[in-house]
Design a protein around this motif. Sequence first.
Motif, PDB file in Angstrom:
ATOM      1  N   SER A  12      -6.397  -4.910 -12.626  1.00 13.46           N
ATOM      2  CA  SER A  12      -6.695  -4.794 -11.198  1.00 13.46           C
ATOM      3  C   SER A  12      -7.253  -6.099 -10.674  1.00 13.46           C
ATOM      4  N   SER A 465      -2.185  -1.671  -3.498  1.00 16.82           N
ATOM      5  CA  SER A 465      -0.883  -1.293  -4.029  1.00 16.82           C
ATOM      6  C   SER A 465      -0.952  -1.223  -5.543  1.00 16.82           C
ATOM      7  N   ALA A 466      -0.217  -0.266  -6.101  1.00 14.12           N
ATOM      8  CA  ALA A 466      -0.186  -0.099  -7.557  1.00 14.12           C
ATOM      9  C   ALA A 466       1.250   0.022  -8.037  1.00 14.12           C
ATOM     10  N   THR A 481       6.972   2.455  -8.770  1.00 14.82           N
ATOM     11  CA  THR A 481       5.997   2.514  -7.695  1.00 14.82           C
ATOM     12  C   THR A 481       6.628   3.309  -6.564  1.00 14.82           C
ATOM     13  N   SER A 536       1.201  -6.178  -7.359  1.00 23.67           N
ATOM     14  CA  SER A 536       0.857  -5.133  -8.326  1.00 23.67           C
ATOM     15  C   SER A 536       1.799  -5.185  -9.535  1.00 23.67           C
ATOM     16  N   GLN A 588      -2.844  -3.140 -10.178  1.00 22.68           N
ATOM     17  CA  GLN A 588      -3.278  -2.742  -8.835  1.00 22.68           C
ATOM     18  C   GLN A 588      -3.928  -3.922  -8.148  1.00 22.68           C
TER      19      GLN A 588
END
Length: 748
Positions: A12, A465-466, A481, A536, A588
């Motif tokens: 992340s 956003s991931a 995603t 991401s 992320q």
Amino acid sequence: MFGLGDKNSSNSLVMNTAHPDSLLDKGAQDVIGKPISRIDGPLKVSGHAAYAAEYGLANVAYGFLVGSTVGKGKITELHAEVAREVPGVIDVVVDYKTFLRNSQQGGEKKAPTQGVENVDYVGEPVAIVIAETYEAARDAAERVRLAVEYQEQEGRYSFNAYREEAKKPPYNNIPSHYDQGDVEKALAEAPVTLDRTYTTPSQNSAAMEPHASIASWDDDGRLTLYASLQMLSSDRQQLADALGLKLDKVRLVARYVGGGFGSKLGIAPESVAAAIAAKKLGRPVKVVMARQQVFEATVRRSNTEQRIRLGANADGTLTAIAHETICSNLPGEGYFEPAGQSTHFMYGGKNRLITHDLVELDWMLSGSMRAPGEAVGMLALETAMDELAETLGMDPIELRRRNDPDKDPEKNVPYSSRMLTQCMDKGAELFGWSERREALGDRRGDWFHGIGMAGAGRSNILMKSAAKVTVDGQGHAIVETDMTDIGTGTYTILAQIAAEMLGLPIEDVTVHLGDTDAPPGAGSGGSWGATSSGSSVYLACEALQKQIADKMGVEVGAMTLKDGRVIAENRSVPLAELVGDGINATGQVAPGLQAKLTTQASYGAHFAEVAVNAITGETRVVRMLGVFAAGRILNEKTARSQCLGGMTFGIGAALTEEVVHDPRNGKVVNHDLAEYHVPVNADVPALEVHFLDERDVHANPIHAKGIGELGICGAGAAIANAINNAVGVRMRDYPLTLDKLLDQLPPV
């Protein structure tokens, strides 16, 4: 369903600090930035890409919306029985109320109100007819539409009649009013001033694919909606709110979307109607809007009236800038068209006033359309800058150059990167700006020719956003995603990022998009899709690189990934051999302090040549050129396509596009593609697009910035300025149709 392998890691990043080093610059696969054709292209041209209305569910019933015929009033009787006269009709569902209650068409925030009562605009859905065939549903819906009885009320249908009642809208993500210094004093003291008013009409996104939904309920009460939507994560929440469901009881699928341009940012009437009807019938229901319904019952770009006042010294330096906008929306709505959005940062000037006021009208909902705010705001701002240059007797590029600030003139923070002047200079060189003549100075037979230019600027935004990336036992990568591809090239760009980071041929990367069972992506909107979702994917692949390095027994920096092999310490091992049964990681990204410590935007410059007929006043665009700086260009071909599309939008905004409202009831009169004139082949010349090499280390770890909406910003103003250069006539009421020019033409 999503992902392979047992080992899972995460990575992340919150953008609190600059990210000067990007692993994309260290990859060996050499696919980033390349003009790779869309990997989903063959599916689309062969008809194998399933759009919202094309999922083959069994036992599907067909729904058709019934729209109101009055602009304001109450329903006193809805004669559903007339529908049942049509063979094949199953039911008429009326147990839901209006749910267009926020700027992106979101839900009521509670379970549906039972029964439509109040009508707020012509075309508002009041019922849905369900039948065994689409034709039967459409036929019966028309019968019901004509049979509804109303108690009509007095409505507000004229912008000019109610403009004096404009009021400050409630806060809606961005402030509507900004005041710095003393604009009135600065204007009074300025040696040179300009005070002009520009108007733009309502516009429609007119996406190729109409809004459509197929709703299906599982035995456990879970809803799956196949729909044409841009932002699945937020749309999922909206639909759950509208139906009174828990979030985990809603799944959205939108693997391919045939354009949206903002009209599909949120759920629209057919989504909730399909879901309620399917629940009641106990079988899947498909609802596809007719083109007329798309125009009448989704969302429009608001009309605007924009007053721009500029004050400058004799050398062209701006001392005051005021951009005051009046727009419209339904009563109770908080969304306003933020026409002054780019004015905040585009040019210098110590004294600044930027306001937006809202007139409540009983027209259909207004909301986001491609480059909301800047698209119409820069029609005004960039025309005003041209007029100021004319008043000063100064070259329009030179005026802009002299007002290109070193820091944000309002926030007093640095720009993350800014190449506006470089874009203008490169465009001038390529377009032949130095050959520009005075008005009426280039006549060729019955045609006056002129050239004009305009600046372009569009805020850059990073969204949370991931994405999950898996390398399976065969050494192939799978990207997952819920990000959507609305024709922008997302499938291809995300594949390129994964291929570069993992050292794979792009054909060894599979991308799964548009399903809320996958990690939540940023969605397609605001020009943040590629940079946010791309970041991401980048972060997930960075985590995978660490796993791969561990398996190889080396540091990440000591290995090279290329052509499906891991190379380090005189060893070359197939990636598939290293990963065993498979590895995966989730990345992320989220915005952070960099969004406040810097002003982030993409920039460009438009140049246009037009020919204006000396007898008829017809305007033809002869050629256009755009030069843009938007950080790292991830795919030269898809990026160019986005700019070409934006420039085409600019042609439409300048010359043809206008939603016409009936002054008697607010109805959209030109509610189809025959009468709402988007540019067609004959209107669009060969457009030329160039990119400047740029990296933005403050924006995100991949150093890219948004480009999808940049191309429209300022494009129409360049055409307006070219018309003035051709015939010496300044028009300020868009679109610039020949009837507004005809009586001002010079004598033949």
